[in-house]
Design a protein around this motif. Structure first.
Motif, PDB file in Angstrom:
ATOM      1  N   PRO A  92      70.195 101.971 101.657  1.00  0.00           N
ATOM      2  CA  PRO A  92      71.803 101.355 100.812  1.00  0.00           C
ATOM      3  C   PRO A  92      72.200  99.984 101.061  1.00  0.00           C
ATOM      4  O   PRO A  92      71.527  99.313 101.127  1.00  0.00           O
ATOM      5  N   GLY A  95      76.656  95.821 103.574  1.00  0.00           N
ATOM      6  CA  GLY A  95      78.022  96.009 103.267  1.00  0.00           C
ATOM      7  C   GLY A  95      79.012  95.424 105.024  1.00  0.00           C
ATOM      8  O   GLY A  95      78.308  95.058 105.664  1.00  0.00           O
ATOM      9  N   LEU A  97      80.423  96.787 109.249  1.00  0.00           N
ATOM     10  CA  LEU A  97      80.795  97.582 109.998  1.00  0.00           C
ATOM     11  C   LEU A  97      82.128  98.486 109.682  1.00  0.00           C
ATOM     12  O   LEU A  97      82.199  99.247 109.913  1.00  0.00           O
ATOM     13  N   ASP A  99      83.289  98.872 107.246  1.00  0.00           N
ATOM     14  CA  ASP A  99      83.267  99.643 105.517  1.00  0.00           C
ATOM     15  C   ASP A  99      82.457 101.051 106.080  1.00  0.00           C
ATOM     16  O   ASP A  99      82.339 102.262 105.062  1.00  0.00           O
ATOM     17  N   TRP A 100      81.775 101.542 107.112  1.00  0.00           N
ATOM     18  CA  TRP A 100      80.575 102.232 107.319  1.00  0.00           C
ATOM     19  C   TRP A 100      81.064 103.710 108.235  1.00  0.00           C
ATOM     20  O   TRP A 100      81.493 103.646 109.213  1.00  0.00           O
ATOM     21  N   ASP A 101      81.279 104.292 107.420  1.00  0.00           N
ATOM     22  CA  ASP A 101      82.031 105.730 108.239  1.00  0.00           C
ATOM     23  C   ASP A 101      81.187 106.451 108.512  1.00  0.00           C
ATOM     24  O   ASP A 101      80.345 106.541 108.164  1.00  0.00           O
ATOM     25  N   THR A 104      79.095 108.041 105.447  1.00  0.00           N
ATOM     26  CA  THR A 104      77.999 107.035 105.489  1.00  0.00           C
ATOM     27  C   THR A 104      76.878 106.869 106.242  1.00  0.00           C
ATOM     28  O   THR A 104      76.103 106.975 105.618  1.00  0.00           O
ATOM     29  N   TRP A 105      77.409 106.687 107.871  1.00  0.00           N
ATOM     30  CA  TRP A 105      75.934 106.365 108.371  1.00  0.00           C
ATOM     31  C   TRP A 105      75.322 107.536 107.843  1.00  0.00           C
ATOM     32  O   TRP A 105      73.760 107.300 108.357  1.00  0.00           O
ATOM     33  N   ALA A 108      72.937 107.474 104.865  1.00  0.00           N
ATOM     34  CA  ALA A 108      71.785 106.202 105.567  1.00  0.00           C
ATOM     35  C   ALA A 108      70.349 107.382 106.461  1.00  0.00           C
ATOM     36  O   ALA A 108      69.865 106.793 105.843  1.00  0.00           O
ATOM     37  N   LEU A 152      73.821  99.070 108.026  1.00  0.00           N
ATOM     38  CA  LEU A 152      72.746 100.935 107.847  1.00  0.00           C
ATOM     39  C   LEU A 152      71.738 100.313 107.810  1.00  0.00           C
ATOM     40  O   LEU A 152      70.659 101.546 107.812  1.00  0.00           O
TER      41      LEU A 152
END
Length: 259
Positions: A92, A95, A97, A99-101, A104-105, A108, A152
Motif C-alpha cells: 500500500p 500515508g 493514520l 488517511d486510513w479508513d 483502506t485497512w 491492505a 498499513l
C-alpha cells in the motif's frame, strides 16, 4: 552451487516485474518450471518471453488478481501442486493514520496478509504429503523497523510474519519450510515511485531523489534485484531444508538491531 531444485514447480506471485520477477529469474536459472503471475496481460506476456529467452526454462504466465478469490483460484488451477511458492504483492502507498479508513485497512490486509495466507492454506497439505515444500514470503524491512508512514504495510505484513512463524514449526518435520525476505530500497519500479514522490515533495530532480534514497542505507546504494533473487533461490533450495521461520533482511545494512 547446485541448489537441488532442477525440475521443481515454482509459483511466483506478482512476478511480471520488480522483486517478484527477480525471484522467478533466479529460480528459472536453477532449472525450475516457473508460473509467472500478474494482472496486466501485456506486461505479463512480455515478462514470460523475456524469462524464456534468458533461461530456456518452461514458463507459464497466469493473469490473476491475488486480492480476489477468483484470482487465487485461477492461479492454483494453473499450478495446483507447486513445490515452491513465493508470495509477493504490491504494498500500500505511504500515508498517515488519519488517511486510513476502514476500507483502506481491509484492502491492505487483503493484499499483504490474506492473499498469502490463503495461498499457503491451499498448497501446504500437498507439500507435506510430497515431503518437499518451500514457501518464501516477500514482506518488508518495515516489519522489524516500523515507520508511521508505512503503517498499513507494517501491520499487514507483521501479521503474515507471525502466521508464517507459527506454521513453520508445524510443517518442518515434513521437509516444508516457510521463510520471509525483508527488502529495503531495491532498484525496482517501487523505488521509482518513491523517487517520483520525493521529487514532488522536495522540488528536486530524479538523480538527486535517488541519491537521497540511497544515502539512507549504510551501503549508500540501492540493492540490485539479482541480489534479492539469489537469496530467494537459496531459501527455496534443497540445501535450505534446516532453515525455517526466519526473517532474512536484505537492506544494505540499514537495520541497527542485533536480532
Amino acid at each position: 552451487m547446485d541448489l537441488g531444485i532442477h525440475g521443481r514447480r515454482a509459483l511466483v506471485c506478482a512476478s511480471s516485474q520488480g522483486l517478484g520477477y527477480a525471484c522467478a529469474l533466479a529460480l528459472a536459472q536453477e532449472g525450475c518450471t516457473v508460473w509467472l503471475n500478474g494482472r496486466d496481460t501485456g506486461r505479463l506476456q512480455a515478462a514470460a518471453e523475456r524469462l524464456r529467452l534468458a533461461t530456456g526454462a518452461t514458463v507459464h504466465p497466469v493473469v490473476a488478481d491475488l486480492n480476489t478469490e477468483a484470482g487465487r483460484t485461477a492461479l492454483l488451477a494453473a499450478c495446483p501442486e507447486p513445490d515452491i511458492l513465493v508470495n509477493n504483492n504490491a504494498g500500500p502507498p505511504p500515508g498517515k493514520l488519519d488517511d486510513w479508513d476502514h476500507d483502506t485497512w481491509i484492502a491492505a490486509l487483503e493484499a499483504n496478509l490474506l492473499a498469502a495466507a490463503l495461498l499457503m492454506r491451499a498448497v501446504l497439505p500437498g507439500m507435506r504429503a510430497r515431503r518437499f515444500g518451500r514457501i518464501v514470503n516477500i514482506t518488508s524491512a518495515m516489519v522489524k523497523t516500523p515507520h508511521a508512514a508505512m503503517g498499513l504495510s507494517t501491520a499487514a505484513r507483521a501479521g503474515l510474519t507471525a502466521l508464517a512463524k507459527a506454521l513453520s514449526r508445524e510443517v518442518i518435520a515434513d521437509n516444508v519450510t516457510l521463510n520471509n525476505l525483508l527488502p529495503e530500497r531495491f532498484d525496482t519500479p517501487r523505488q521509482e515511485f518513491m523517487a517520483q514522490r520525493l521529487m514532488k515533495e522536495a522540488g528536486i530532480g530524479r538523480d538527486e531523489a535517488r541519491a537521497r534514497i540511497a544515502a539512507t542505507l549504510p551501503a549508500n546504494r540501492l540493492g540490485q534485484p539479482a541480489e534479492f533473487g539469489a537469496a530467494c533461490a537459496f531459501l527455496c533450495s534443497a540445501l535450505a531444508g534446516f532453515t525455517t521461520g526466519q526473517n532474512l533482511q536484505l537492506d544494505g545494512g540499514a537495520y541497527a538491531g542485533l536480532v
